[in-house]
Design a protein around this motif. Sequence first.
Motif, PDB file in Angstrom:
ATOM      1  N   PRO A 164      -5.072 -26.850   6.793  1.00  0.00           N
ATOM      2  CA  PRO A 164      -5.321 -25.433   6.479  1.00  0.00           C
ATOM      3  C   PRO A 164      -4.910 -25.074   5.054  1.00  0.00           C
ATOM      4  O   PRO A 164      -5.297 -24.032   4.543  1.00  0.00           O
ATOM      5  N   PHE A 165      -4.111 -25.950   4.414  1.00  0.00           N
ATOM      6  CA  PHE A 165      -3.629 -25.652   3.067  1.00  0.00           C
ATOM      7  C   PHE A 165      -4.456 -26.344   1.976  1.00  0.00           C
ATOM      8  O   PHE A 165      -4.047 -26.385   0.816  1.00  0.00           O
ATOM      9  N   SER A 166      -5.610 -26.902   2.352  1.00  0.00           N
ATOM     10  CA  SER A 166      -6.493 -27.476   1.319  1.00  0.00           C
ATOM     11  C   SER A 166      -7.069 -26.326   0.501  1.00  0.00           C
ATOM     12  O   SER A 166      -7.187 -25.190   1.000  1.00  0.00           O
ATOM     13  N   LEU A 167      -7.455 -26.633  -0.737  1.00  0.00           N
ATOM     14  CA  LEU A 167      -8.001 -25.605  -1.626  1.00  0.00           C
ATOM     15  C   LEU A 167      -9.209 -24.922  -0.983  1.00  0.00           C
ATOM     16  O   LEU A 167      -9.342 -23.693  -1.026  1.00  0.00           O
ATOM     17  N   GLU A 168     -10.087 -25.720  -0.351  1.00  0.00           N
ATOM     18  CA  GLU A 168     -11.314 -25.163   0.249  1.00  0.00           C
ATOM     19  C   GLU A 168     -10.981 -24.226   1.402  1.00  0.00           C
ATOM     20  O   GLU A 168     -11.564 -23.140   1.524  1.00  0.00           O
ATOM     21  N   ALA A 169     -10.042 -24.639   2.259  1.00  0.00           N
ATOM     22  CA  ALA A 169      -9.691 -23.795   3.409  1.00  0.00           C
ATOM     23  C   ALA A 169      -9.045 -22.496   2.926  1.00  0.00           C
ATOM     24  O   ALA A 169      -9.406 -21.405   3.379  1.00  0.00           O
ATOM     25  N   VAL A 170      -8.107 -22.618   1.997  1.00  0.00           N
ATOM     26  CA  VAL A 170      -7.407 -21.425   1.489  1.00  0.00           C
ATOM     27  C   VAL A 170      -8.412 -20.474   0.830  1.00  0.00           C
ATOM     28  O   VAL A 170      -8.389 -19.265   1.072  1.00  0.00           O
TER      29      VAL A 170
END
Length: 280
Positions: A164-170
Motif C-alpha cells: 500500500p506504500f508504493s508510489l503508485e498506490a499512494v
Amino acid sequence: MKQTVAPGRVKEVTSVSNPIVKDIRALALKKTREETGLFLAEGLKLVIDALDAGWKIETLVASRQKLDGELLQKTAARTVANGADLVEASEKVLAAIARRDNPQSAIGVFRQKTVPLEKLEPGREGAIVVLDRVRDPGNLGTILRTCDAAGIKGLVLVGDCVDPFSLEAVRATMGSIFAVPLARAGEEAFLSWRKGFSGLVVGTHMKGEADYRAPSYARGPVAIVMGNEQAGLSDALAGACDALVRIPQVGRADSLNLAVATGLMIFEARRHALKLGAGS
Ligand code: SAM
C-alpha cells in the motif's frame, strides 16, 4: 508537558547523484521500503494531509524554484519545526525522485503506519473492508480513497498483497492513505480474528447466491470481503463469510473490476448512513 523537538536540517541539493537523492529514490523499491519503514508521498496536498493527520515526516523535498509560494514555505517551516529535514531541490532532482517530468513542488518521506488487526474498531454499526491478496496498486489506492469517502473504519490486507506504500498506490489514494486505518494479516490470523468478530461478514463471489443488496447492513458492524483480481476469494475466506453475495451483471464481462465492485459494495453497505449534506 510539551516536549521540545530539535529542528531539522536544511540542505540544498541540485545533483541527482547526491547520496540523499539516491537514498530517497531507492524508496521506489519495495525492499527498501520494507527495510527502512519509509515511503514517499508526492504533492503538497498529500504532504499537508499527512501532517494534519499526524503522520511522521522524515524529510521534505521541496522545489527550490517554488519555495516562495506561501503554502510550500509554511509546510517547509512546519517540517523543520517537527525535527525533519528539508531538502531544497532542483526540478531535476524532484523529477528524478518522482520518476516523471513536471514533478510536483513537494515530496514527503514519511514513516509507514499500520494498525494491528485487533485494534480495528468498526464501532457499533460501522464497516470495514477486507481484501484478499489484492495485486494491483491502482485498485488498492482507489479502494482506500473510496473507503475514506464512505467512512469505512479500516481496511484489512489479507495474504500476499501489493504494497500500500508504493508510489503508485499512494498516488491513487489521493491522500486517503492517511485517513483510513490499515491492517495487514496472514490468512490464518485473519480467520482467527474473524472467529471473534460478532458482526456480519459479507463476502463477494462470482458464485454468490444472494443479491448484494439483500443483507441487512444496518443492523450492526459489517466486514465486506473482496477477492483477488484473478483468483477471486480463497475457499477458506469464502467459507468464513456469513453470506456470499453477487452484483448482478448483464453483457459480456465475466466480472467487474475489483475497485468498482468494492465501491458498489461499500456504498450499498453504508447507504443508510450516508446522506447528502451530512459530510463536507
Ligand atoms: N476470476 C475471478 C473469479 O471468478 O472470482 C474474478 C475476480 S474479480 C475481477 C475480483 C473480485 O471483484 C471478486 O473476487 C469479487 O470480490 C469482486 N467482484 C467482481 N465482480 C463481481 C460481481 N459481479 N459480484 C460480486 N463480486 C464481484
